[in-house]
Design a protein around this motif. Sequence first.
Motif, PDB file in Angstrom:
ATOM      1  N   UNK A 101       0.720  -1.204  -0.020  1.00 47.96           N
ATOM      2  CA  UNK A 101       0.146   0.095  -0.029  1.00 47.96           C
ATOM      3  C   UNK A 101       1.008   1.147  -0.005  1.00 47.96           C
ATOM      4  N   UNK A 102       1.984   1.251   0.929  1.00 44.83           N
ATOM      5  CA  UNK A 102       2.879   2.378   1.033  1.00 44.83           C
ATOM      6  C   UNK A 102       3.714   2.563  -0.246  1.00 44.83           C
ATOM      7  N   UNK A 132       5.810  11.117  -0.239  1.00 47.79           N
ATOM      8  CA  UNK A 132       6.966  10.281  -0.846  1.00 47.79           C
ATOM      9  C   UNK A 132       7.678   9.787   0.387  1.00 47.79           C
ATOM     10  N   UNK A 133       7.763  10.521   1.434  1.00 48.67           N
ATOM     11  CA  UNK A 133       8.477  10.185   2.635  1.00 48.67           C
ATOM     12  C   UNK A 133       7.784   9.047   3.429  1.00 48.67           C
ATOM     13  N   UNK A 134       6.460   9.414   3.747  1.00 48.53           N
ATOM     14  CA  UNK A 134       5.687   8.342   4.526  1.00 48.53           C
ATOM     15  C   UNK A 134       5.580   7.100   3.727  1.00 48.53           C
ATOM     16  N   UNK A 135       5.411   7.201   2.237  1.00 53.64           N
ATOM     17  CA  UNK A 135       5.042   6.068   1.461  1.00 53.64           C
ATOM     18  C   UNK A 135       6.397   5.250   1.560  1.00 53.64           C
ATOM     19  N   UNK A 197      16.590   8.621   0.814  1.00 57.40           N
ATOM     20  CA  UNK A 197      16.574   8.692   2.339  1.00 57.40           C
ATOM     21  C   UNK A 197      15.616   8.112   3.221  1.00 57.40           C
ATOM     22  N   UNK A 198      14.578   8.456   2.513  1.00 55.71           N
ATOM     23  CA  UNK A 198      13.154   7.922   3.398  1.00 55.71           C
ATOM     24  C   UNK A 198      12.975   6.290   3.218  1.00 55.71           C
ATOM     25  N   UNK A 199      13.607   5.514   2.222  1.00 58.61           N
ATOM     26  CA  UNK A 199      13.655   4.154   2.185  1.00 58.61           C
ATOM     27  C   UNK A 199      14.591   3.574   3.195  1.00 58.61           C
ATOM     28  N   UNK A 200      15.768   4.507   3.285  1.00 57.56           N
ATOM     29  CA  UNK A 200      16.772   3.926   4.196  1.00 57.56           C
ATOM     30  C   UNK A 200      16.348   4.229   5.785  1.00 57.56           C
ATOM     31  N   UNK A 201      15.445   5.336   5.849  1.00 58.74           N
ATOM     32  CA  UNK A 201      14.927   5.634   7.312  1.00 58.74           C
ATOM     33  C   UNK A 201      14.064   4.506   7.837  1.00 58.74           C
ATOM     34  N   UNK A 202      13.448   3.965   6.897  1.00 64.00           N
ATOM     35  CA  UNK A 202      12.400   3.126   7.129  1.00 64.00           C
ATOM     36  C   UNK A 202      13.155   1.862   7.681  1.00 64.00           C
ATOM     37  N   UNK A 203      14.201   1.506   7.195  1.00 60.72           N
ATOM     38  CA  UNK A 203      15.089   0.360   7.631  1.00 60.72           C
ATOM     39  C   UNK A 203      15.561   0.475   8.916  1.00 60.72           C
ATOM     40  N   UNK A 204      16.235   1.884   9.342  1.00 58.88           N
ATOM     41  CA  UNK A 204      16.904   2.282  10.446  1.00 58.88           C
ATOM     42  C   UNK A 204      15.765   2.328  11.707  1.00 58.88           C
ATOM     43  N   UNK A 226      -1.730   5.014   5.895  1.00 61.05           N
ATOM     44  CA  UNK A 226      -2.848   5.608   5.883  1.00 61.05           C
ATOM     45  C   UNK A 226      -2.656   7.182   5.517  1.00 61.05           C
ATOM     46  N   UNK A 227      -1.637   7.840   6.361  1.00 57.20           N
ATOM     47  CA  UNK A 227      -1.439   9.228   6.283  1.00 57.20           C
ATOM     48  C   UNK A 227      -0.713   9.507   4.956  1.00 57.20           C
TER      49      UNK A 227
END
Length: 464
Positions: A101-102, A132-135, A197-204, A226-227
Amino acid sequence: MNFATYSPSMYFMEATYLIASILFILSLKMMSHPDTARRGMFLAEGGMFAAVVGTLIGGHIISWTWIIAGLSLGSIIGAWMAVSVPMTAMPQRTALSHAFGALAAALVGIGEFLVNINELGPVKRGALGFEIILGALTTTGSLIAAGKLQGIVPGRPIQFKGQNIVNLATAAAMAGCFFYFWFNPEASAVFYSMLGIAFLFGVMLVIPIGSADMPVVMSLLNSYAGLAAAATGFVLGNNVLIIAGTLDGFSGFILSVLMCKAMNRSITNVLFGGFGSVIAEETHSAGGVMREISLDDAAMQLAFASRVIFVPGYGLATAQAQHAVRELADMLEERGVTVKYAIHPVAGRMPGHMNVLLAEANVPYSALYEMEQINPEFPSTDVAVVIGANDVVNPDARDNPKSLIAGMPILEVDRARSVIVLKRGQGRGFSGLENPLFFKSCTSMLYGDAKSSLTHLAQAVQHV
Ligand code: NAP
């Protein structure tokens, strides 16, 4: 929004969006009670169907080929997952759904950036940045969560020195890109850096959390997904996405808070506490000996009891013992025994885990009792049968202020006249703590896989 320019198909689309939104709200309300939860799911499915049909009829379709290809592929994968994923793997399956979904939200955001960026004003550009960031962070965060729950990624918290500082620096870099992009929408290098960076942040964000805390994390990630969808709705001017995304975002957040409350933990403790690593160092021992009981003696106690309470936990789920417990309960009821089930809000590994399993075995909802209702009944109960539950019946949470789970509300089975614990051996629960219940004089242990123990108990009760 200018309704004067609307074609009939667009009116139809907006009408289906309104119906879908009403169905989503009603379904959320109905899902808050086990009696109505199943119907609530059907309403949500109906709402989603209405929204999809409305979107397809409402226009803006550029290529039906891609739509039909995506619809067919998604339906095949969805149907395969629905029939083949076992109930015990539901948490990781849900995490995968959040990831997809994201990812969809992030991909729509990239599409908008490539095609429409020059037409977006500052508000929509801000929404695009959030999308983009949340997804992106929800995509990788949910994939790591699914990997941890499935055992593909190590389930223990992965921590290193200065981790919080690295995470803060990553978050700051992501925020920097967001603001630069907001004022300079043509800066595609910054846009893609923000995405990366957002992809990386999700892992971190997810690797330092132990697999046992994953349900809370998933519920938070669900909220982010959802957001992200709501932000997509703002960018596309799509009302149903805004409404459904916001409902999803806030209900996910409320659920995370409720789960933390039931475990007596704070959200910050879950996210930054590295719970699994701390408990591994815990050395407290309850002491004493565990008393084993034979199958025949346990069956005798049950057969001659007048009140029995079954207390299911995670072990019931791993053993898939829901049908076996129902059969034993039926047999006892035929003998005139009053049987009830005590349901702890965080028994198992996801909210409502025990309710779902017992419903699958057609245990009537009226026989399920929540913690506050059933606790006063234990002192007048002849036998409490603990089926693969551990932390949710640990009296240390109530009696030992120094315990890591001190303050967590528990099912007070130790107040029953007799307690029979069904588990395979000396394994600890999710918290990794010793459980003094197992050493109490009122407690006896019936070792073995819960399903096989229950099946053998039912056979033995029949011969009493
Ligand atoms: P638990 O504390 O994890 O204990 C499960 C017990 O089941 C283990 O001691 C294990 O002992 C036994 N077991 C495992 N497989 C078995 C089998 N096949 N047959 C018989 N026994 C088996 O479970 P719980 O009491 O349900 O507590 C849930 C925990 O998860 C709580 O600490 C809660 O905070 C946490 N949690 C729950 C949620 C949620 O939403 N429900 C979310 C996050 C965290 P043996 O190995 O000796 O058999």
